[in-house]
Design a protein around this motif. Structure first.
Motif, PDB file in Angstrom:
ATOM      1  N   UNK A 137      16.169  48.320  83.378  1.00 35.67           N
ATOM      2  CA  UNK A 137      16.029  47.444  82.217  1.00 35.67           C
ATOM      3  C   UNK A 137      14.824  46.541  82.471  1.00 35.67           C
ATOM      4  N   UNK A 138      13.914  46.443  81.497  1.00 35.49           N
ATOM      5  CA  UNK A 138      12.673  45.689  81.708  1.00 35.49           C
ATOM      6  C   UNK A 138      12.873  44.255  82.214  1.00 35.49           C
ATOM      7  N   UNK A 139      13.823  43.532  81.672  1.00 37.75           N
ATOM      8  CA  UNK A 139      13.997  42.134  82.062  1.00 37.75           C
ATOM      9  C   UNK A 139      14.930  41.960  83.252  1.00 37.75           C
ATOM     10  N   UNK A 140      15.928  42.839  83.374  1.00 35.15           N
ATOM     11  CA  UNK A 140      16.981  42.655  84.368  1.00 35.15           C
ATOM     12  C   UNK A 140      16.833  43.519  85.601  1.00 35.15           C
ATOM     13  N   UNK A 141      15.948  44.493  85.592  1.00 34.14           N
ATOM     14  CA  UNK A 141      15.821  45.414  86.719  1.00 34.14           C
ATOM     15  C   UNK A 141      16.850  46.530  86.620  1.00 34.14           C
ATOM     16  N   UNK A 142      17.241  47.083  87.762  1.00 33.85           N
ATOM     17  CA  UNK A 142      18.171  48.202  87.794  1.00 33.85           C
ATOM     18  C   UNK A 142      19.585  47.733  87.493  1.00 33.85           C
ATOM     19  N   UNK A 143      20.250  48.462  86.630  1.00 33.72           N
ATOM     20  CA  UNK A 143      21.637  48.173  86.259  1.00 33.72           C
ATOM     21  C   UNK A 143      22.423  49.480  86.247  1.00 33.72           C
ATOM     22  N   UNK A 144      23.722  49.381  86.532  1.00 31.05           N
ATOM     23  CA  UNK A 144      24.589  50.543  86.481  1.00 31.05           C
ATOM     24  C   UNK A 144      24.834  50.957  85.032  1.00 31.05           C
TER      25      UNK A 144
END
Length: 58
Positions: free
Chosen positions: A39-46
């Motif tokens: 995710x561009x703003x949050x980084x890697x997410x499950x």
């Protein structure tokens, strides 16, 4: 889906926000398996699939 111990460890790291401690090759492998997403703003997410797989091993 069968995950290796390193993949499970990396999923846990991503889930806990420790992306800098994760192996880059494993990150991209998990992305290919659609277990995580960048995710561009949050980084890697499950993803939901990643959450389900992590719940299976815990």
């Amino acid at each position: 889906m069968k995950l290796t111990e390193r993949e499970v460890y990396t999923l846990k790291n991503v889930n806990n926000g420790y992306r800098e401690l994760s192996n880059v090759l494993l990150i991209f492998s998990l992305e290919d398996k659609e277990l995580i997403k960048l995710h561009p703003k949050d980084g890697w997410k499950l993803t939901q699939l990643g959450i389900d797989e992590l719940n299976k091993v815990e």
